[in-house]
Design a protein around this motif. Structure first.
Motif, PDB file in Angstrom:
ATOM      1  N   UNK A  91       0.794  -1.222   0.000  1.00 37.64           N
ATOM      2  CA  UNK A  91       0.000   0.000   0.000  1.00 37.64           C
ATOM      3  C   UNK A  91       0.832   1.282   0.000  1.00 37.64           C
ATOM      4  N   UNK A  92       2.032   1.234  -0.552  1.00 37.01           N
ATOM      5  CA  UNK A  92       2.786   2.469  -0.746  1.00 37.01           C
ATOM      6  C   UNK A  92       2.214   3.214  -1.949  1.00 37.01           C
ATOM      7  N   UNK A  93       2.244   4.535  -1.884  1.00 36.51           N
ATOM      8  CA  UNK A  93       1.630   5.376  -2.924  1.00 36.51           C
ATOM      9  C   UNK A  93       2.702   6.231  -3.606  1.00 36.51           C
ATOM     10  N   UNK A  94       2.830   6.074  -4.923  1.00 34.54           N
ATOM     11  CA  UNK A  94       3.756   6.876  -5.725  1.00 34.54           C
ATOM     12  C   UNK A  94       2.962   7.860  -6.586  1.00 34.54           C
ATOM     13  N   UNK A  95       3.613   8.936  -6.987  1.00 31.60           N
ATOM     14  CA  UNK A  95       2.975   9.896  -7.894  1.00 31.60           C
ATOM     15  C   UNK A  95       3.870  10.116  -9.114  1.00 31.60           C
ATOM     16  N   UNK A  96       3.247  10.488 -10.215  1.00 29.10           N
ATOM     17  CA  UNK A  96       3.979  10.608 -11.484  1.00 29.10           C
ATOM     18  C   UNK A  96       3.346  11.697 -12.361  1.00 29.10           C
ATOM     19  N   UNK A  97       3.738  12.971 -12.194  1.00 28.37           N
ATOM     20  CA  UNK A  97       3.297  13.993 -13.154  1.00 28.37           C
ATOM     21  C   UNK A  97       3.946  13.739 -14.515  1.00 28.37           C
ATOM     22  N   UNK A  98       3.196  14.017 -15.596  1.00 20.14           N
ATOM     23  CA  UNK A  98       3.702  13.673 -16.921  1.00 20.14           C
ATOM     24  C   UNK A  98       3.227  14.666 -17.962  1.00 20.14           C
ATOM     25  N   UNK A  99       3.951  14.666 -19.073  1.00 25.74           N
ATOM     26  CA  UNK A  99       3.561  15.428 -20.261  1.00 25.74           C
ATOM     27  C   UNK A  99       3.850  14.555 -21.475  1.00 25.74           C
ATOM     28  N   UNK A 100       2.915  14.508 -22.429  1.00 29.04           N
ATOM     29  CA  UNK A 100       3.056  13.622 -23.589  1.00 29.04           C
ATOM     30  C   UNK A 100       2.655  14.368 -24.849  1.00 29.04           C
ATOM     31  N   UNK A 101       3.302  14.000 -25.944  1.00 25.64           N
ATOM     32  CA  UNK A 101       2.940  14.505 -27.273  1.00 25.64           C
ATOM     33  C   UNK A 101       2.577  13.299 -28.127  1.00 25.64           C
ATOM     34  N   UNK A 102       1.351  13.298 -28.662  1.00 29.26           N
ATOM     35  CA  UNK A 102       0.829  12.151 -29.387  1.00 29.26           C
ATOM     36  C   UNK A 102       0.489  12.526 -30.823  1.00 29.26           C
ATOM     37  N   UNK A 103       0.774  11.602 -31.731  1.00 31.00           N
ATOM     38  CA  UNK A 103       0.422  11.743 -33.155  1.00 31.00           C
ATOM     39  C   UNK A 103      -0.862  10.976 -33.421  1.00 31.00           C
ATOM     40  N   UNK A 104      -1.842  11.640 -34.052  1.00 35.58           N
ATOM     41  CA  UNK A 104      -3.164  11.062 -34.276  1.00 35.58           C
ATOM     42  C   UNK A 104      -3.232  10.360 -35.632  1.00 35.58           C
ATOM     43  N   UNK A 105      -3.958   9.244 -35.677  1.00 36.45           N
ATOM     44  CA  UNK A 105      -4.184   8.537 -36.931  1.00 36.45           C
ATOM     45  C   UNK A 105      -5.589   7.920 -36.900  1.00 36.45           C
ATOM     46  N   UNK A 106      -6.088   7.553 -38.096  1.00 38.72           N
ATOM     47  CA  UNK A 106      -7.400   6.918 -38.188  1.00 38.72           C
ATOM     48  C   UNK A 106      -8.529   7.788 -37.676  1.00 38.72           C
ATOM     49  N   UNK A 107      -8.450   9.096 -37.934  1.00 37.01           N
ATOM     50  CA  UNK A 107      -9.461  10.025 -37.406  1.00 37.01           C
ATOM     51  C   UNK A 107     -10.797   9.862 -38.135  1.00 37.01           C
ATOM     52  N   UNK A 108     -11.872   9.911 -37.366  1.00 34.66           N
ATOM     53  CA  UNK A 108     -13.224   9.889 -37.932  1.00 34.66           C
ATOM     54  C   UNK A 108     -14.028  11.014 -37.294  1.00 34.66           C
ATOM     55  N   UNK A 109     -14.724  11.770 -38.135  1.00 36.90           N
ATOM     56  CA  UNK A 109     -15.501  12.913 -37.659  1.00 36.90           C
ATOM     57  C   UNK A 109     -16.985  12.587 -37.704  1.00 36.90           C
ATOM     58  N   UNK A 110     -17.748  13.255 -36.842  1.00 37.59           N
ATOM     59  CA  UNK A 110     -19.191  13.055 -36.809  1.00 37.59           C
ATOM     60  C   UNK A 110     -19.817  13.609 -38.077  1.00 37.59           C
ATOM     61  N   UNK A 111     -20.802  12.895 -38.597  1.00 38.20           N
ATOM     62  CA  UNK A 111     -21.497  13.362 -39.780  1.00 38.20           C
ATOM     63  C   UNK A 111     -22.422  14.514 -39.415  1.00 38.20           C
ATOM     64  N   UNK A 112     -22.513  15.469 -40.326  1.00 38.69           N
ATOM     65  CA  UNK A 112     -23.378  16.619 -40.082  1.00 38.69           C
ATOM     66  C   UNK A 112     -24.835  16.184 -40.060  1.00 38.69           C
ATOM     67  N   UNK A 113     -25.611  16.809 -39.172  1.00 34.22           N
ATOM     68  CA  UNK A 113     -27.030  16.488 -39.079  1.00 34.22           C
ATOM     69  C   UNK A 113     -27.748  16.933 -40.348  1.00 34.22           C
ATOM     70  N   UNK A 114     -28.715  16.125 -40.834  1.00 34.31           N
ATOM     71  CA  UNK A 114     -29.438  16.513 -42.054  1.00 34.31           C
ATOM     72  C   UNK A 114     -30.265  17.766 -41.827  1.00 34.31           C
ATOM     73  N   UNK A 115     -30.410  18.547 -42.881  1.00 32.61           N
ATOM     74  CA  UNK A 115     -31.193  19.779 -42.792  1.00 32.61           C
ATOM     75  C   UNK A 115     -32.661  19.425 -42.601  1.00 32.61           C
ATOM     76  N   UNK A 116     -33.394  20.242 -41.809  1.00 35.26           N
ATOM     77  CA  UNK A 116     -34.811  19.945 -41.599  1.00 35.26           C
ATOM     78  C   UNK A 116     -35.592  20.049 -42.903  1.00 35.26           C
ATOM     79  N   UNK A 117     -36.605  19.213 -43.035  1.00 36.89           N
ATOM     80  CA  UNK A 117     -37.425  19.218 -44.240  1.00 36.89           C
ATOM     81  C   UNK A 117     -38.193  20.532 -44.340  1.00 36.89           C
ATOM     82  N   UNK A 118     -38.305  21.093 -45.541  1.00 37.03           N
ATOM     83  CA  UNK A 118     -39.038  22.353 -45.675  1.00 37.03           C
ATOM     84  C   UNK A 118     -40.521  22.149 -45.388  1.00 37.03           C
TER      85      UNK A 118
END
Length: 361
Positions: free
Chosen positions: A167-194
């Protein structure tokens, strides 16, 4: 040189405030990432002679996947060298963790999104000439993430590690730089019917196409709504030339079409729908960075990327689209400045068509 937690915190704060407040970045709906991390491992004192070691800096590699805006998982492995506090021996420290993270995009501030994580860790201390000490650990995390452009993500946080056995407790502050791949964006909502047009009362005589000429006098039935007609119900025409110019900009060495340009590409698609006989010429351009032959191929790829958007997003037939690459030969701004190079990384499109156009009231 002796590093401390306060020194680490000052460095992290400096980086946070040093990151420019660039234009708001749109977070992908899901993505994978691969990155590097630097951390300061603060180990609790008072253990046995093997486990009681000096604090140390530890580099690590990250591999993660964000399944949706709310949940992600990360694997990490790091190694470092330190010394035992009570024995004159070197110790190799190895740490592997797997954590699940819960993100809170609705609480984002200054471009940073907060998250909390929990998981499992395995720490191994290998002193020279002695047996290896292995520790199972419970891991907890609190951190902030921010997009840096469209391909990188900054990750700042602190990790707590609770040893399973004693039950000893250690701490670890960190900083990371990550490269993104395989990105997928949300599809735009359809326009309301006239809303349906209100029904008009039918006059005593019938005018089926609503052009103002009753059917028994109308020699041109089914006149398009809003067209000017003569006394016998036939529409008047004129010759019209249509020209629309598109300007899509790209990041350095990129062929990815930014979603912010979709409305402009949609305007070109709308003209092509209105004029079925029209064609579009897409011309790709680059700045002067890099070899001319490479830029020539890059410019063609950018034009092809816009072509794919017209086909997949707006249903334009590929036979109506031509592409060409101009390389770096036609700059519209100064290539000696970053702003000028950004303007030169572009695709231009010109649609020219002529047809009989019905005059509108």
């Amino acid at each position: 040189m002796k590093f401390t937690r306060s020194g680490f915190a000052i460095g992290v704060a400096g980086l946070m405030f040093g990151v420019s407040a660039a234009a708001n970045q749109e977070w992908p709906e899901s993505f994978g990432y691969l990155g590097i991390q630097g951390s300061y491992y603060d180990i609790e004192t008072g253990r046995d002679s093997i486990g009681d070691v000096h604090n140390y800096w530890q580099p690590a590699v990250n591999l993660g996947y964000r399944f949706n805006p709310r949940f992600s998982i990360q694997l990490q492995y790091g190694e470092a060298e330190t010394e035992a506090r009570n024995l004159d021996i070197d110790v190799d420290a190895k740490l592997a963790t797997i954590t699940g993270r819960l993100h809170f995009p609705e609480w984002a501030f200054g471009g940073f999104q907060p998250y909390a994580g929990a998981g499992y860790g395995r720490n191994e201390l290998e002193p020279d000439g002695l047996r290896t000490k292995r520790e199972d650990m419970y891991v907890g995390e609190l951190g902030l993430q921010r997009l840096l452009g469209s391909h990188f993500m900054l990750d700042l946080g602190v990790r707590g590690l609770l040893e399973d056995d004693d039950r000893f407790f250690d701490s670890q502050p960190y900083i990371a730089l990550n490269w993104l791949f395989g990105k997928r964006y949300a599809e735009a909502a359809p326009a309301p019917a006239p809303e349906p047009a209100p029904r008009r009362e039918e006059p005593m005589w019938i005018d089926s196409d609503n052009d103002g000429v009753p059917d028994h006098l109308d020699q041109c039935p089914n006149t398009p709504a809003g067209a000017l007609v003569d006394d016998v119900g036939c529409h008047l025409t004129l010759e019209e030339t249509v020209s629309i110019t598109l300007h899509v900009e790209f990041d350095h060495d990129s062929t990815t079409v930014k979603r912010s340009f979709l409305p402009q590409i949609g305007e070109v698609a709308e003209v092509l729908v209105q004029y079925p006989d029209a064609e579009v010429l897409l011309e790709g351009h680059t700045d002067s960075t890099g070899p001319a032959s490479y830029n020539q191929n890059l410019s063609v790829s950018r034009a092809d990327a816009v072509m794919r958007v017209l086909i997949s997003e707006f249903g334009i037939g590929p036979e109506r689209i031509r592409t060409s690459g101009m390389g770096e030969s036609q700059p519209i701004a100064d290539n000696n400045t970053a702003a000028g190079r950004a303007q030169n990384r572009r695709v231009e499109a010109v649609v020219e068509a002529s047809r009989e156009q019905i005059q509108r009231r």
